[in-house]
Design an enzyme around this catalytic site. Sequence first.
Site, PDB file in Angstrom:
ATOM      1  N   TYR A 140       0.832  -1.205   0.000  1.00  0.00           N
ATOM      2  CA  TYR A 140       0.000   0.000   0.000  1.00  0.00           C
ATOM      3  C   TYR A 140       0.867   1.255   0.000  1.00  0.00           C
ATOM      4  O   TYR A 140       0.627   2.195  -0.751  1.00  0.00           O
ATOM      5  CB  TYR A 140      -0.924   0.010   1.232  1.00  0.00           C
ATOM      6  CG  TYR A 140      -1.962   1.097   1.166  1.00  0.00           C
ATOM      7  CD1 TYR A 140      -3.237   0.821   0.692  1.00  0.00           C
ATOM      8  CD2 TYR A 140      -1.664   2.401   1.564  1.00  0.00           C
ATOM      9  CE1 TYR A 140      -4.196   1.819   0.609  1.00  0.00           C
ATOM     10  CE2 TYR A 140      -2.609   3.410   1.479  1.00  0.00           C
ATOM     11  CZ  TYR A 140      -3.884   3.120   1.003  1.00  0.00           C
ATOM     12  OH  TYR A 140      -4.823   4.113   0.928  1.00  0.00           O
ATOM     13  N   PHE A 187      -6.780  19.231 -25.300  1.00  0.00           N
ATOM     14  CA  PHE A 187      -7.463  17.948 -25.464  1.00  0.00           C
ATOM     15  C   PHE A 187      -8.835  18.012 -24.777  1.00  0.00           C
ATOM     16  O   PHE A 187      -9.035  18.823 -23.877  1.00  0.00           O
ATOM     17  CB  PHE A 187      -6.597  16.844 -24.862  1.00  0.00           C
ATOM     18  CG  PHE A 187      -7.176  15.469 -25.046  1.00  0.00           C
ATOM     19  CD1 PHE A 187      -7.306  14.919 -26.317  1.00  0.00           C
ATOM     20  CD2 PHE A 187      -7.597  14.728 -23.961  1.00  0.00           C
ATOM     21  CE1 PHE A 187      -7.851  13.652 -26.485  1.00  0.00           C
ATOM     22  CE2 PHE A 187      -8.141  13.463 -24.124  1.00  0.00           C
ATOM     23  CZ  PHE A 187      -8.265  12.932 -25.386  1.00  0.00           C
ATOM     24  N   ASP A 188      -9.769  17.148 -25.197  1.00  0.00           N
ATOM     25  CA  ASP A 188     -11.150  17.304 -24.696  1.00  0.00           C
ATOM     26  C   ASP A 188     -11.272  17.162 -23.173  1.00  0.00           C
ATOM     27  O   ASP A 188     -12.000  17.930 -22.542  1.00  0.00           O
ATOM     28  CB  ASP A 188     -12.138  16.383 -25.427  1.00  0.00           C
ATOM     29  CG  ASP A 188     -11.770  14.919 -25.368  1.00  0.00           C
ATOM     30  OD1 ASP A 188     -10.636  14.597 -24.979  1.00  0.00           O
ATOM     31  OD2 ASP A 188     -12.616  14.086 -25.709  1.00  0.00           O
ATOM     32  N   ASP A 234       1.129  18.934 -21.475  1.00  0.00           N
ATOM     33  CA  ASP A 234       0.238  17.777 -21.550  1.00  0.00           C
ATOM     34  C   ASP A 234       0.983  16.784 -22.445  1.00  0.00           C
ATOM     35  O   ASP A 234       1.060  16.956 -23.659  1.00  0.00           O
ATOM     36  CB  ASP A 234      -1.100  18.211 -22.146  1.00  0.00           C
ATOM     37  CG  ASP A 234      -2.069  17.056 -22.278  1.00  0.00           C
ATOM     38  OD1 ASP A 234      -1.673  15.906 -22.022  1.00  0.00           O
ATOM     39  OD2 ASP A 234      -3.235  17.301 -22.640  1.00  0.00           O
ATOM     40  N   ALA A 281       1.050  13.357 -23.254  1.00  0.00           N
ATOM     41  CA  ALA A 281       0.634  12.003 -23.642  1.00  0.00           C
ATOM     42  C   ALA A 281       1.535  11.393 -24.721  1.00  0.00           C
ATOM     43  O   ALA A 281       1.851  10.209 -24.672  1.00  0.00           O
ATOM     44  CB  ALA A 281      -0.818  12.029 -24.110  1.00  0.00           C
ATOM     45  N   LYS A 341      -0.731   6.260 -23.692  1.00  0.00           N
ATOM     46  CA  LYS A 341      -0.195   6.566 -25.010  1.00  0.00           C
ATOM     47  C   LYS A 341       1.296   6.206 -24.994  1.00  0.00           C
ATOM     48  O   LYS A 341       1.642   5.038 -25.096  1.00  0.00           O
ATOM     49  CB  LYS A 341      -0.409   8.041 -25.357  1.00  0.00           C
ATOM     50  CG  LYS A 341      -1.818   8.452 -25.756  1.00  0.00           C
ATOM     51  CD  LYS A 341      -2.866   8.243 -24.743  1.00  0.00           C
ATOM     52  CE  LYS A 341      -4.170   8.912 -25.064  1.00  0.00           C
ATOM     53  NZ  LYS A 341      -4.400  10.132 -24.313  1.00  0.00           N
ATOM     54  N   HIS A 344     -19.480  13.579 -26.932  1.00  0.00           N
ATOM     55  CA  HIS A 344     -19.229  12.640 -28.030  1.00  0.00           C
ATOM     56  C   HIS A 344     -19.180  11.181 -27.577  1.00  0.00           C
ATOM     57  O   HIS A 344     -19.455  10.290 -28.360  1.00  0.00           O
ATOM     58  CB  HIS A 344     -17.946  13.016 -28.773  1.00  0.00           C
ATOM     59  CG  HIS A 344     -16.705  12.930 -27.952  1.00  0.00           C
ATOM     60  ND1 HIS A 344     -16.455  13.803 -26.902  1.00  0.00           N
ATOM     61  CD2 HIS A 344     -15.669  12.078 -27.987  1.00  0.00           C
ATOM     62  CE1 HIS A 344     -15.302  13.487 -26.352  1.00  0.00           C
ATOM     63  NE2 HIS A 344     -14.800  12.445 -26.987  1.00  0.00           N
TER      64      HIS A 344
HETATM   65  C1  LIG Z   1      -5.473  10.907 -23.813  1.00  0.00           C
HETATM   66  C2  LIG Z   1      -5.119  12.288 -23.532  1.00  0.00           C
HETATM   67  C3  LIG Z   1      -5.462  12.884 -22.311  1.00  0.00           C
HETATM   68  C4  LIG Z   1      -6.303  12.188 -21.260  1.00  0.00           C
HETATM   69  O1  LIG Z   1      -5.742  11.015 -20.852  1.00  0.00           O
HETATM   70  P1  LIG Z   1      -6.578   9.713 -20.438  1.00  0.00           P
HETATM   71  O2  LIG Z   1      -5.533   8.754 -20.074  1.00  0.00           O
HETATM   72  O3  LIG Z   1      -7.403   9.305 -21.606  1.00  0.00           O
HETATM   73  O4  LIG Z   1      -7.438  10.101 -19.289  1.00  0.00           O
HETATM   74  C5  LIG Z   1      -5.050  14.183 -22.114  1.00  0.00           C
HETATM   75  N1  LIG Z   1      -4.364  14.856 -23.044  1.00  0.00           N
HETATM   76  C6  LIG Z   1      -4.017  14.311 -24.213  1.00  0.00           C
HETATM   77  C7  LIG Z   1      -3.226  15.099 -25.205  1.00  0.00           C
HETATM   78  C8  LIG Z   1      -4.387  13.018 -24.505  1.00  0.00           C
HETATM   79  O5  LIG Z   1      -4.057  12.495 -25.693  1.00  0.00           O
END
Ligand SMILES: *Cc1c(COP(=O)(O)O)cnc(C)c1O
Length: 457
Positions: A72, A124-125, A214, A216, A257, A449
């Site tokens: 933990y 990103f969304d 960000d 990813a 990713k 979406h």
């Molecule tokens: C996928 C993604 C996110 C969100 O990540 P999740 O793992 O799907 O929650 C944020 N920003 C970008 C650029 C992404 O491609």
Amino acid sequence: MELPFAESWKIKMVEPIRKSTREEREQWIKEAHYNVFQLKANQVYIDLLTDSGTGAMSDRQWAGIMMGDESYAGADSFFKLKETIQRLTGFEYVIPTHQGRAAENVLFSYLVHEGDIVPGNSHFDTTKGHIEGRKAIALDCTVDEAKDTQLEVPFKGNVDPVKLENALKEHGDRIPFIIVTITNNTAGGQPVSMENLRQVRAVADKYGKPVVFDSARFAENAYFIKTREEGYADKTIKEITREMFALADGMTMSAKKDGLVNMGGFIATRKQEWYEGAKGYCVQFEGYLTYGGMNGRDMNALAIGLDENTEFDNLDTRIRQVQLLARLLDEYGIPYQRPAGGHAIFVDAPKVLTHVPKEEFPAQTLTIELYLEAGIRGCEIGYLLADRDPVTRENRFTGLDLLRLAIPRRVYTDNHIAVIAAALKNVYERRAEITRGVRIAWEAPLMRHFTVQLERL
Ligand SMILES: *Cc1c(COP(=O)(O)O)cnc(C)c1O
């Protein structure tokens, strides 16, 4: 004779996939309310919905799974992950979360407040959702080139430094930080140059603002810097990665990713203040600080995945496959966001379905047509995803309307890529007959979406 290119791995385990008939697909997509998120995965032949969490792990990662420490508190797997992130990024503080949006939730709970403005490049969304959900504004400062899908420039994901500086001049006191998405997912998986990251840093420093990446697809971004930007050809991906992150104060990461895992994420930062401010939200929303939202075994797999995916050969194998799809679409004359991005091809739907009005969602219509044609599941990154303006509640028809064909990492072969291109060619050849799109029957107030229900016109 020069030897041709081949993948940097061989296959140890396979997973059967199944074809279907057009009649079956007609039925299934109707039951799914013409929203491909509502399809069952076994109703899909080739799944290009997303490259998020859909990759294949290596034998080393699976071995790491067996060695996970599920304690933990203070698990060995956490320290392995933390050490890897520190080494790759230079950030000292690490908070694991269950995925990228959870990292956003934890960090933004501390940093974003009502009335704030967060400038960046095509948020990103979920990033936008976590900003707008706090009654703040996500201000898009992407370069205008990104809107012209046919323009062939190497770094279409860039932040426009003039737009950014104007935002800082005008709203300085309302801006908690600048966010740069690498690569720029929403603009078509387009990379951001090192030069641009330096420009953003300079503007940020001038106005005393911190910068968040960000991240990813940071490794794919580093690949494009190496292969496209002057002065980087001889640097390793790991060197370029360090140099990129040296220009930021912190990062949010969707490890699904470029972490090469099926689930996971994290926050990393050099700012102790951010770590101290955010860590309580980690405990509240995710879990204790040495696991966040992750299993010990998954932290092990992520540490190994981050190391593997910051090696050139792995990235080269992946991105060449995306470029193969682009070459086939070029051959068939199908317009997509040029040049090919890192993780996907984004077909310019209004240029394909020229008879479908924007109010009837051309990219969503093309997504449905491709599924009906061959059981291939793409994803609309367009007017449905763009959602409504939070103030006027009008649909946002100003951006691009794209069908994204996201390529999972290390999953499909080049033969699958040929099938995808051929299916799209078949749809393209009957495009004149496709004159009507879809209308919204039901939608959620935020991030519609995923769950929207549609009717075919
Ligand atoms: C996928 C993604 C996110 C969100 O990540 P999740 O793992 O799907 O929650 C944020 N920003 C970008 C650029 C992404 O491609």
